[in-house]
Design a protein around this motif. Structure first.
Motif, PDB file in Angstrom:
ATOM      1  N   GLY A 424       0.827  -1.198   0.000  1.00 44.32           N
ATOM      2  CA  GLY A 424       0.000   0.000   0.000  1.00 44.32           C
ATOM      3  C   GLY A 424       0.858   1.244   0.000  1.00 44.32           C
ATOM      4  O   GLY A 424       2.030   1.221  -0.384  1.00 44.32           O
ATOM      5  N   ARG A 436      -2.654   4.791   3.030  1.00 48.85           N
ATOM      6  CA  ARG A 436      -3.790   4.675   2.118  1.00 48.85           C
ATOM      7  C   ARG A 436      -3.744   3.285   1.473  1.00 48.85           C
ATOM      8  O   ARG A 436      -2.727   2.889   0.895  1.00 48.85           O
ATOM      9  CB  ARG A 436      -3.725   5.765   1.047  1.00 48.85           C
ATOM     10  CG  ARG A 436      -4.894   5.719   0.079  1.00 48.85           C
ATOM     11  CD  ARG A 436      -4.855   6.895  -0.885  1.00 48.85           C
ATOM     12  NE  ARG A 436      -5.990   6.864  -1.787  1.00 48.85           N
ATOM     13  CZ  ARG A 436      -6.212   7.763  -2.733  1.00 48.85           C
ATOM     14  NH1 ARG A 436      -5.358   8.772  -2.894  1.00 48.85           N
ATOM     15  NH2 ARG A 436      -7.273   7.673  -3.518  1.00 48.85           N
ATOM     16  N   ASN A 437      -4.879   2.572   1.575  1.00 56.17           N
ATOM     17  CA  ASN A 437      -4.962   1.213   1.032  1.00 56.17           C
ATOM     18  C   ASN A 437      -3.792   0.356   1.506  1.00 56.17           C
ATOM     19  O   ASN A 437      -3.250  -0.452   0.750  1.00 56.17           O
ATOM     20  CB  ASN A 437      -5.005   1.229  -0.492  1.00 56.17           C
ATOM     21  CG  ASN A 437      -6.262   1.895  -1.013  1.00 56.17           C
ATOM     22  OD1 ASN A 437      -7.316   1.844  -0.376  1.00 56.17           O
ATOM     23  ND2 ASN A 437      -6.152   2.531  -2.173  1.00 56.17           N
ATOM     24  N   ARG A 439      -2.214  -2.574   3.584  1.00 59.18           N
ATOM     25  CA  ARG A 439      -2.531  -3.871   4.192  1.00 59.18           C
ATOM     26  C   ARG A 439      -1.283  -4.407   4.863  1.00 59.18           C
ATOM     27  O   ARG A 439      -0.227  -4.503   4.241  1.00 59.18           O
ATOM     28  CB  ARG A 439      -3.039  -4.853   3.140  1.00 59.18           C
ATOM     29  CG  ARG A 439      -4.407  -4.462   2.580  1.00 59.18           C
ATOM     30  CD  ARG A 439      -4.816  -5.401   1.441  1.00 59.18           C
ATOM     31  NE  ARG A 439      -6.202  -5.167   1.041  1.00 59.18           N
ATOM     32  CZ  ARG A 439      -6.598  -4.175   0.242  1.00 59.18           C
ATOM     33  NH1 ARG A 439      -5.696  -3.316  -0.218  1.00 59.18           N
ATOM     34  NH2 ARG A 439      -7.862  -4.026  -0.081  1.00 59.18           N
TER      35      ARG A 439
END
Length: 451
Positions: A424, A436-437, A439
């Motif tokens: 991410g 952001r995004n 994982r």
């Protein structure tokens, strides 16, 4: 008639014998050579902006000379060239009739050369040997100094000092420029900089220079650039602050003009390294474009670039480096580095601009990377744990928005093994962290490490 011819022949023979004898005395006796030395120095002194002295001249004026204790200084007395002994051969006809100075079999014994360009000024040799701008436009012939070529040059135990203008990046603010100048003048600076009238100069030294140069083209009407061809070269170079680099062998060609130096396929051997270089350096603004192929390079040999490198280990890689417009870009491809139990493989791209750092097309695999090695390479970084890292990482972007794809295992000497997988975007600005995004997978993470 026969008697008259005999008398005329005898007279002509006598004249030739006298002329040959005069030339022999003039060129092969101590008295004759002293007359030559005095008159040549007197004639040359009026054509240079400086002082020329020669201790003694040996040899023959017709084929070659040996000059002892040759010294040239500029008009202020600053040194330019000092040579213990200079030997050279030449052809007299091109020299006398066409003003072509083409020397062959040149030996420079213990030359001391200073190449000096003051801030906002020209090179010292351009001041000492000014071009003849007042030559008649109707003259079709060469002027002295427009053809100066040396062939088969040998340099023995030479010393070369290069002084070039240095200035802080013009894009910086006044306060930032003052800070950059203070850093450059400090003992911690890798670049050796001195304050001089009108600004600053960077100092580079090259000592114990032994070389064979098939061609040194200083001036030629058919070529705009000067050219130096190197067949064999050894030296100890201090392009930066110590440690020095020990050049065991160099071979290739270098061309230069008043603004730039460029070269291609320059092969250099260090004590345990073999590299091939190509690039261009712009003297006026310090821009540098460099290509390096290392096959291999020992870390100890290149510590002159970054003294914090380990003393043991080696690497193979291809490097494209560019310094321009206030930014430094490093693209390392096909890296294979080993030092102790540490190994790093892959590609690395880094862009440095002001205080920012960005990664481009970085994809590496690593093992055996100790936290002590990280702190050695980055002394300002305080790693809050002690252990060994291994895994892989792909990075793209700057520290404000960095795309990450990684799988890293850390074995702490006390708490044990932790593994983190991340994919991410992460960012950091001061005390603010962003994601952001992103994982994350921990399998496992030690509580001591998390703390």
């Amino acid at each position: 008639m026969r008697k008259a011819l005999k008398i005329a022949g005898a007279l002509l023979t006598g004249v030739v014998v006298v002329l040959v004898g005069a030339v022999f005395v003039l060129t092969n006796s101590d008295w004759g050579r002293e007359q030559i030395r005095t008159r040549v120095i007197s004639a040359l002194q009026g054509s240079i902006n400086g002082t020329l002295t020669v201790g003694r001249i040996d040899g023959s004026l017709l084929t070659g000379l040996r000059l002892h204790d040759l010294r040239i200084t500029d008009s202020s007395g600053a040194p330019f060239v000092s040579i213990r002994e200079l030997r050279t051969g030449y052809s007299l006809v091109p020299l006398a009739l066409r003003k072509q100075i083409e020397l062959r079999g040149v030996l420079l014994d213990h030359p001391v050369i200073v190449l000096d360009r003051a801030p906002g000024g020209v090179w010292n040799y351009e001041r000492i040997f000014p071009s003849d701008t007042g030559a008649s436009a109707a003259s079709d012939g060469l002027q002295w100094g427009e053809w100066l070529v040396l062939r088969d040059v040998q340099m023995v135990q030479g010393s070369i000092t290069v002084r070039i203008p240095w200035q802080a990046d013009s894009a910086l603010t006044v306060a930032q420029r003052d800070s950059a100048e203070s850093v450059a003048l400090s003992a911690e600076s890798r670049v050796v900089v001195q304050r001089v009238p009108g600004g600053f100069q960077q100092i580079q030294r090259f000592d114990r220079v032994d070389g064979r140069l098939p061609l040194v083209r200083i001036a030629h009407p058919d070529y705009a650039a000067r050219r130096v061809e190197v067949d064999s070269l050894r030296m100890v170079a201090l392009a930066f602050a110590p440690p020095a680099v020990d050049v065991r062998q160099a071979r290739g060609a270098v061309e230069l003009d008043s603004d730039s130096v460029w070269f291609d396929a320059l092969a250099v051997q260090l004590p345990a390294s073999a590299v091939t270089l190509g690039g261009r350096y712009t003297i006026e603004n310090g821009d540098l474009a460099l290509r390096v192929a290392a096959r291999p390079v020992a870390l100890a040999d290149v510590r002159f670039l970054y003294p914090a490198l380990p003393a043991e280990g080696s690497a193979q890689f291809d490097l494209a480096l560019r310094w321009a417009d206030g930014a430094q870009r490093y693209d390392v491809r096909a890296l294979d580095l080993t030092t102790g139990s540490t190994r790093v493989e892959g590609d690395i791209g880094i862009v440095l601009r002001d205080s920012s750092v960005a990664f481009t097309q970085t994809n590496v695999a690593f093992s055996g990377v100790t936290t002590s090695l990280i702190e050695q390479l980055a002394p300002t970084l305080d790693v809050p744990a002690t252990g060994i890292l291994s895994g892989r990482a792909s990075l793209d972007g700057d520290l404000l928005a960095l795309d990450v794809d990684g799988d890293v295992t850390f074995v702490d000497a006390l708490s044990g093994r932790s593994r983190v997988q991340a994919n991410g975007r992460v960012g950091a600005a001061g005390d603010v962290m962003t994601a952001r995004n992103l994982r994350l997978s921990f399998s496992p993470v030690q509580v001591a490490l998390a703390r």
